[in-house]
Write a protein that holds these residues in place. Structure first.
Motif, PDB file in Angstrom:
ATOM      1  N   UNK A   1       0.835  -1.199   0.000  1.00  0.00           N
ATOM      2  CA  UNK A   1       0.000   0.000   0.000  1.00  0.00           C
ATOM      3  C   UNK A   1       0.870   1.249   0.000  1.00  0.00           C
ATOM      4  N   UNK A   2       1.954   1.230   0.761  1.00  0.00           N
ATOM      5  CA  UNK A   2       2.884   2.352   0.740  1.00  0.00           C
ATOM      6  C   UNK A   2       3.464   2.536  -0.655  1.00  0.00           C
ATOM      7  N   UNK A   3       3.705   1.425  -1.346  1.00  0.00           N
ATOM      8  CA  UNK A   3       4.253   1.507  -2.703  1.00  0.00           C
ATOM      9  C   UNK A   3       3.285   2.215  -3.641  1.00  0.00           C
ATOM     10  N   UNK A   4       1.996   1.892  -3.543  1.00  0.00           N
ATOM     11  CA  UNK A   4       1.001   2.558  -4.387  1.00  0.00           C
ATOM     12  C   UNK A   4       0.936   4.046  -4.045  1.00  0.00           C
ATOM     13  N   UNK A   5       0.973   4.365  -2.750  1.00  0.00           N
ATOM     14  CA  UNK A   5       0.910   5.770  -2.340  1.00  0.00           C
ATOM     15  C   UNK A   5       2.110   6.552  -2.862  1.00  0.00           C
ATOM     16  N   UNK A   6       3.311   5.981  -2.693  1.00  0.00           N
ATOM     17  CA  UNK A   6       4.514   6.669  -3.162  1.00  0.00           C
ATOM     18  C   UNK A   6       4.518   6.737  -4.686  1.00  0.00           C
ATOM     19  N   UNK A   7       4.089   5.660  -5.331  1.00  0.00           N
ATOM     20  CA  UNK A   7       4.001   5.673  -6.786  1.00  0.00           C
ATOM     21  C   UNK A   7       3.084   6.776  -7.280  1.00  0.00           C
ATOM     22  N   UNK A   8       1.945   6.956  -6.612  1.00  0.00           N
ATOM     23  CA  UNK A   8       1.020   8.029  -6.991  1.00  0.00           C
ATOM     24  C   UNK A   8       1.658   9.405  -6.783  1.00  0.00           C
ATOM     25  N   UNK A   9       2.403   9.564  -5.675  1.00  0.00           N
ATOM     26  CA  UNK A   9       3.066  10.839  -5.420  1.00  0.00           C
ATOM     27  C   UNK A   9       4.121  11.139  -6.489  1.00  0.00           C
ATOM     28  N   UNK A  10       4.896  10.113  -6.851  1.00  0.00           N
ATOM     29  CA  UNK A  10       5.922  10.316  -7.880  1.00  0.00           C
ATOM     30  C   UNK A  10       5.264  10.662  -9.214  1.00  0.00           C
ATOM     31  N   UNK A  11       4.204   9.913  -9.559  1.00  0.00           N
ATOM     32  CA  UNK A  11       3.501  10.197 -10.811  1.00  0.00           C
ATOM     33  C   UNK A  11       2.903  11.600 -10.792  1.00  0.00           C
ATOM     34  N   UNK A  12       2.336  11.990  -9.648  1.00  0.00           N
ATOM     35  CA  UNK A  12       1.749  13.336  -9.545  1.00  0.00           C
ATOM     36  C   UNK A  12       2.823  14.408  -9.674  1.00  0.00           C
ATOM     37  N   UNK A  13       3.984  14.162  -9.083  1.00  0.00           N
ATOM     38  CA  UNK A  13       5.084  15.130  -9.185  1.00  0.00           C
ATOM     39  C   UNK A  13       5.475  15.357 -10.639  1.00  0.00           C
ATOM     40  N   UNK A  14       5.656  14.264 -11.386  1.00  0.00           N
ATOM     41  CA  UNK A  14       6.054  14.407 -12.783  1.00  0.00           C
ATOM     42  C   UNK A  14       4.936  15.041 -13.615  1.00  0.00           C
ATOM     43  N   UNK A  15       3.687  14.688 -13.291  1.00  0.00           N
ATOM     44  CA  UNK A  15       2.565  15.274 -14.031  1.00  0.00           C
ATOM     45  C   UNK A  15       2.486  16.776 -13.794  1.00  0.00           C
ATOM     46  N   UNK A  16       2.661  17.193 -12.534  1.00  0.00           N
ATOM     47  CA  UNK A  16       2.608  18.625 -12.228  1.00  0.00           C
ATOM     48  C   UNK A  16       3.789  19.364 -12.850  1.00  0.00           C
ATOM     49  N   UNK A  17       4.961  18.711 -12.849  1.00  0.00           N
ATOM     50  CA  UNK A  17       6.120  19.346 -13.467  1.00  0.00           C
ATOM     51  C   UNK A  17       5.898  19.541 -14.969  1.00  0.00           C
ATOM     52  N   UNK A  18       5.300  18.520 -15.577  1.00  0.00           N
ATOM     53  CA  UNK A  18       5.002  18.635 -17.000  1.00  0.00           C
ATOM     54  C   UNK A  18       3.960  19.717 -17.253  1.00  0.00           C
ATOM     55  N   UNK A  19       2.941  19.777 -16.381  1.00  0.00           N
ATOM     56  CA  UNK A  19       1.898  20.777 -16.534  1.00  0.00           C
ATOM     57  C   UNK A  19       2.465  22.179 -16.348  1.00  0.00           C
ATOM     58  N   UNK A  20       3.363  22.315 -15.367  1.00  0.00           N
ATOM     59  CA  UNK A  20       3.968  23.623 -15.132  1.00  0.00           C
ATOM     60  C   UNK A  20       4.858  24.026 -16.307  1.00  0.00           C
ATOM     61  N   UNK A  21       5.572  23.045 -16.860  1.00  0.00           N
ATOM     62  CA  UNK A  21       6.438  23.346 -17.991  1.00  0.00           C
ATOM     63  C   UNK A  21       5.678  23.722 -19.245  1.00  0.00           C
ATOM     64  N   UNK A  22       4.440  23.209 -19.351  1.00  0.00           N
ATOM     65  CA  UNK A  22       3.631  23.500 -20.535  1.00  0.00           C
ATOM     66  C   UNK A  22       2.914  24.841 -20.440  1.00  0.00           C
ATOM     67  N   UNK A  23       2.970  25.478 -19.269  1.00  0.00           N
ATOM     68  CA  UNK A  23       2.307  26.772 -19.093  1.00  0.00           C
ATOM     69  C   UNK A  23       3.195  27.883 -19.656  1.00  0.00           C
ATOM     70  N   UNK A  24       2.582  28.844 -20.332  1.00  0.00           N
ATOM     71  CA  UNK A  24       3.337  29.922 -20.969  1.00  0.00           C
ATOM     72  C   UNK A  24       2.633  31.263 -20.764  1.00  0.00           C
ATOM     73  N   UNK A  25       3.455  32.296 -20.686  1.00  0.00           N
ATOM     74  CA  UNK A  25       2.953  33.676 -20.698  1.00  0.00           C
ATOM     75  C   UNK A  25       3.783  34.417 -21.736  1.00  0.00           C
ATOM     76  N   UNK A  26       3.249  34.544 -22.932  1.00  0.00           N
ATOM     77  CA  UNK A  26       3.997  35.104 -24.052  1.00  0.00           C
ATOM     78  C   UNK A  26       3.511  36.516 -24.377  1.00  0.00           C
TER      79      UNK A  26
END
Length: 550
Positions: A395-420
């Protein structure tokens, strides 16, 4: 949604000749395959082989009747055995029945609460890493039995396996007998399907190993006595015991729900392109699995889940309705009543061999390659989930896996944001160099707002008006809204007029609640059309220029 969707109905079965024959044949095939696995998982969990058989029968029938998948086969599984092993080590084998009942109640409530579709939020790398980790644990748990030793209760499977191998190297002849038995079972399980796919390789391998052990009087530990009847008995129940087992109950319920829904989803993909088998209902599946674990616990069994391997065999054998899963349980029930003496002589090493080969087959190498090659983030999420599963807790593995996946997803989302900075529409006019139009794209949330607004607030030179285009801003959270208000306040303090264009309706309340819109110099500085906003900016620049001259 209608509550009747959670209950069995007449449409669950089709007793027409061809369908009936297909279901009975599939059920017989799965029953033969499931028998050694039920024994092995019962032993592996620490609850005993009898608990494995009881679970396969009782939970198999209840889950088939009440579950949401027409072709799902339920019973004891390797993943559940992995979770139960430390529970048995800490609280004793008698705690399994109580954990099964309480965990079943949690899963049942989840089904009634319509939480079945939440499994769709599990990222693919987490699921695959979880599966690989379970396969590794199942294999490691069998190493002590395979080399003729006993692992200390509650010890990490990796450390226990390493210690067992070290002990076997310096040990006596017991390791020779067990290793030979495991090797015989493994060879037969790997070679027999090549002769004919319909051969029940695991059952035949166990039968051959048992006969050889009896003929040569091999000094191998055997399964021992099994129940000849199924009798319901209430597990011991005290508030203190429930309190001690709360964490275990949550872990069991979470695993039962996740594994069952994943197995049902796999079954859906396997049935595509073949005869129609009816829809899968996730919420009803949770209800059925919850009732199955409750019933299993009342008969002294283990918590049940949908079994991916047995479900796959069921589908490939031509199952069309849930009658096939019921038949599989009845086949195992016949063994309990008619062949307990024969089953009791099966060497434990033979079951260890079955589980070792089964664990190796759980590792989908093509899928692992796809995950690893998909992206660095998916590879990292997959690896972390698998490692934590083996080293710590499922269960800890699923929780940590979700946190890692969320971290990368948020990083990708933040990187895709632009103010041009966008060009002004229409032909250029004198004074346009004093106007800056910034278009926001993507998301402005706590992970990206500071970077985006630093660019806006850093506007230098002789800019007099800043137009903020928010029409292409898809995501805005409270942090982003507050940061936007701070940027507006800073620009206005520098005597730069801020105009806002294209606020989405669902963002307006948040911008108002955080006070961002209140930072504007005038309420008329909100626009829905860019041309109007730029026209206003040009008139403001013209007025400011004339005022400076005067």
């Amino acid at each position: 949604m209608n509550a009747r969707d959670l209950l069995p109905g007449r449409g669950d079965y089709d007793l027409r000749g061809p369908v009936l024959r297909a279901d009975l044949l599939a059920g017989l095939t799965v029953g033969v395959v499931a028998l050694p696995l039920a024994l092995a998982f019962g032993v592996s969990s620490g609850a005993g082989p009898a608990a494995g058989l009881v679970t396969a029968v009782v939970a198999g029938i209840v889950a088939a009747v009440f579950g949401g998948s027409p072709v799902q086969v339920s019973g004891p599984t390797g993943a559940m055995a992995v979770v139960l092993a430390p529970i048995v080590a800490a609280h004793g084998a008698s705690s399994v029945a109580l954990v099964s009942v309480l965990g079943g109640l949690v899963v049942l409530v989840a089904g009634i609460a319509r939480l079945g579709r939440l499994v769709g939020f599990l990222p693919w790398p987490v699921v695959e890493g979880f599966t690989l980790g379970i396969a590794c644990i199942i294999f490691l748990q069998q190493v002590p039995a395979a080399v003729g030793t006993t692992a200390p209760a509650g010890k990490n499977p990796l450390l226990a396996a390493a210690g067992a191998v070290g002990h076997a190297v310096t040990g006596g002849t017991a390791a020779v007998w067990t290793i030979a038995t495991v090797a015989l079972v493994a060879v037969l399980m790997l070679l027999l399907p090549r002769l004919h796919r319909g051969i029940p390789a695991s059952l035949l391998a166990v039968a051959v190993a048992t006969v050889v052990a009896e003929v040569v009087h091999a000094p191998l530990p055997r399964i021992g006595g099994l129940p000849s009847t199924l009798t319901p008995t209430l597990p011991s129940f005290t508030l203190g015991a429930v309190g001690d087992l709360t964490g275990a109950v949550v872990a069991v319920a979470a695993l039962a729900a996740i594994e069952s829904l994943l197995s049902a989803r796999v079954a859906v993909t396997m049935t595509r392109g073949g005869p129609p088998v009816g829809p899968t209902r996730p919420d009803r599946e949770l209800v059925g699995q919850g009732l199955a674990s409750i019933a299993s616990g009342l008969f002294g069994g283990m918590p049940a889940t949908g079994a991916i391997a047995r479900t796959a065999v069921n589908v490939r054998s031509g199952a069309r309705t849930r009658l096939a899963a019921v038949t599989h349980a009845l086949v195992i029930l016949a063994v309990i009543y008619a062949a307990t003496a024969l089953v009791s002589r099966i060497p434990l090493a033979a079951l260890a061999g079955v589980l070792m080969v089964t664990s190796l087959r759980m590792v989908p190498l093509p899928t692992i390659r796809e995950v690893v090659h998909a992206s660095r983030s998916s590879a990292a999420t997959f690896a972390v989930t698998a490692l934590v599963t083996v080293a710590a807790d499922l269960i800890l593995a699923v929780e940590i896996g979700l946190l890692v996946a969320a971290f990368f997803a948020l990083r990708h989302l933040a990187g895709a944001a632009h103010a041009r900075r966008d060009p002004l529409p229409g032909p250029a006019t004198p004074g346009d160099e004093h106007i800056a139009v910034f278009g926001f794209e993507g998301a402005m949330f706590w992970g990206a707002s500071e970077r985006l607004l630093t660019e806006i607030a850093g506007t230098a030179g002789d800019v007099l008006v800043v137009v903020l285009r928010l029409s292409r801003l898809h995501l805005l959270d409270a942090t982003g809204a507050r940061a936007l208000g701070e940027a507006i306040e800073e620009l206005e303090a520098r005597d730069i007029t801020v105009l806002v264009k294209g606020i989405r309706p669902h963002h307006r309340h948040l911008l108002t609640a955080t006070g961002a819109l209140g930072k504007l110099r005038h309420e008329n500085h909100l626009f829905t059309d860019l041309d109007d906003a730029v026209a206003h900016a040009r008139s403001h620049v013209m007025w400011a220029t004339e005022a400076a001259r005067g």
